[in-house]
Design a protein around this motif. Structure first.
Motif, short mmCIF file in Angstrom:
data_model
loop_
_atom_site.label_atom_id
_atom_site.label_comp_id
_atom_site.label_asym_id
_atom_site.label_seq_id
_atom_site.Cartn_x
_atom_site.Cartn_y
_atom_site.Cartn_z
N LEU A 1 43.64 63.11 44.65
CA LEU A 1 42.79 62.31 44.28
C LEU A 1 42.34 62.39 42.75
N GLY A 2 42.10 63.84 42.61
CA GLY A 2 41.56 64.25 41.29
C GLY A 2 42.53 63.84 40.19
N SER B 1 35.68 66.47 47.42
CA SER B 1 35.44 67.82 47.08
C SER B 1 34.11 68.32 47.45
N SER C 1 41.53 66.64 47.85
CA SER C 1 40.55 66.84 46.40
C SER C 1 41.69 66.80 45.17
N HIS D 1 37.45 60.94 45.44
CA HIS D 1 37.61 62.10 44.86
C HIS D 1 36.50 63.18 45.16
N THR E 1 38.87 55.27 44.10
CA THR E 1 39.55 56.90 44.07
C THR E 1 38.44 57.78 43.43
#
Length: 253
Positions: free
Chosen positions: A238-239, A202, A235, A198, A194
């Motif tokens: 996942l963030g 990004s 982004s 991420h 993950t």
């Protein structure tokens, strides 16, 4: 994305994708995986020179070409997009391997030591049918190596925000493990990707935004808006843990 668009997109996005990865980590992948992650998954799946590999939904086959070049495995890549396979063949050069156009499931005839499904389990709404086909394609002692986007199904508002939401079918890990068990498979290795994905999502978002005007000249403004929107969502998800990413290997029970 229509199958005749894949070559145009792959060519136009090459520079943006390459710029988003650390040196040496971009190998033509159309995903958030790094070259190091691809190698590690291949190692965990025990891919070597005598290994027969079926790469399902291979696209332009960046990971498949890397694995084949470095291991000498016997490789078959399958994808529905004829234009993606044209790119894969052109970029394959002297690397041994075959490509076939097919919509899956079903999978091609024959049995394989390893079935790969990288960054595309998300696209299958009926994962039970897919996993049953994978299990049938494995030889005794075979390995299924894949990545999965893990999380609750998208809400109505999330589906409305995501371009091509009809290819975004999340699954929770417990449900995936149950479906694997129903197909006669069990997870033997698993890694949480993950945080790394991420960071890649990004970086790709920033790279696409920096080149948006140039890309619009090749792909059209609407296509670029949709690319940026989807990368913004990935982004974000996942963030904040809305989606988690895993690589895993499953083997027959």
């Amino acid at each position: 994305m229509r199958q005749d668009e894949r070559r145009r997109f792959a060519t136009a996005l090459e520079d943006a994708r390459r710029a988003a990865y650390p040196p040496g980590e971009y190998v033509g992948q159309e995903s958030f995986m790094s070259a190091g992650e691809i190698r590690e998954l291949a190692r965990r799946a025990r891919i070597g020179a005598d290994t027969s590999v079926l790469d399902v939904c291979c696209g332009v086959a960046g990971p498949g070409r890397l694995i084949t070049a470095e291991t000498g495995c016997r490789y078959l890549g399958v994808d529905y997009s004829a234009s993606a396979l044209q790119v894969a063949r052109a970029l394959g050069g002297d690397v041994a391997g075959r490509f076939e156009q097919a919509r899956v499931p079903p999978l091609p005839d024959g049995r394989f030591d390893v079935v790969l499904l990288l960054e595309t389990m998300l696209a299958f709404a009926d994962k039970a049918v897919l996993l049953a086909a994978v299990a049938r394609a494995l030889r005794p002692g075979g390995r299924f190596a894949c990545t999965v986007e893990e999380g609750r199904p998208l809400t109505g508002s999330e589906r409305a925000a995501m371009p091509d939401a009809d290819t975004v079918w999340l699954i929770e890990l417990a449900e995936l493990e149950a479906l694997l068990a129903g197909a006669g498979l069990r997870v033997t290795w698993q890694q949480d990707c993950t945080a790394a994905h991420h960071a890649t999502a990004s970086a790709l978002l920033r790279s696409l935004m920096a080149r948006s005007d140039h890309l619009a000249g090749h792909l059209g403004r609407q296509a670029v808006v949709e690319l940026i929107t989807s990368h913004q969502l990935w982004s974000d998800w996942l963030g904040r843990g809305r989606v988690r990413k895993f690589a895993l290997v499953a083997e027959p029970r």
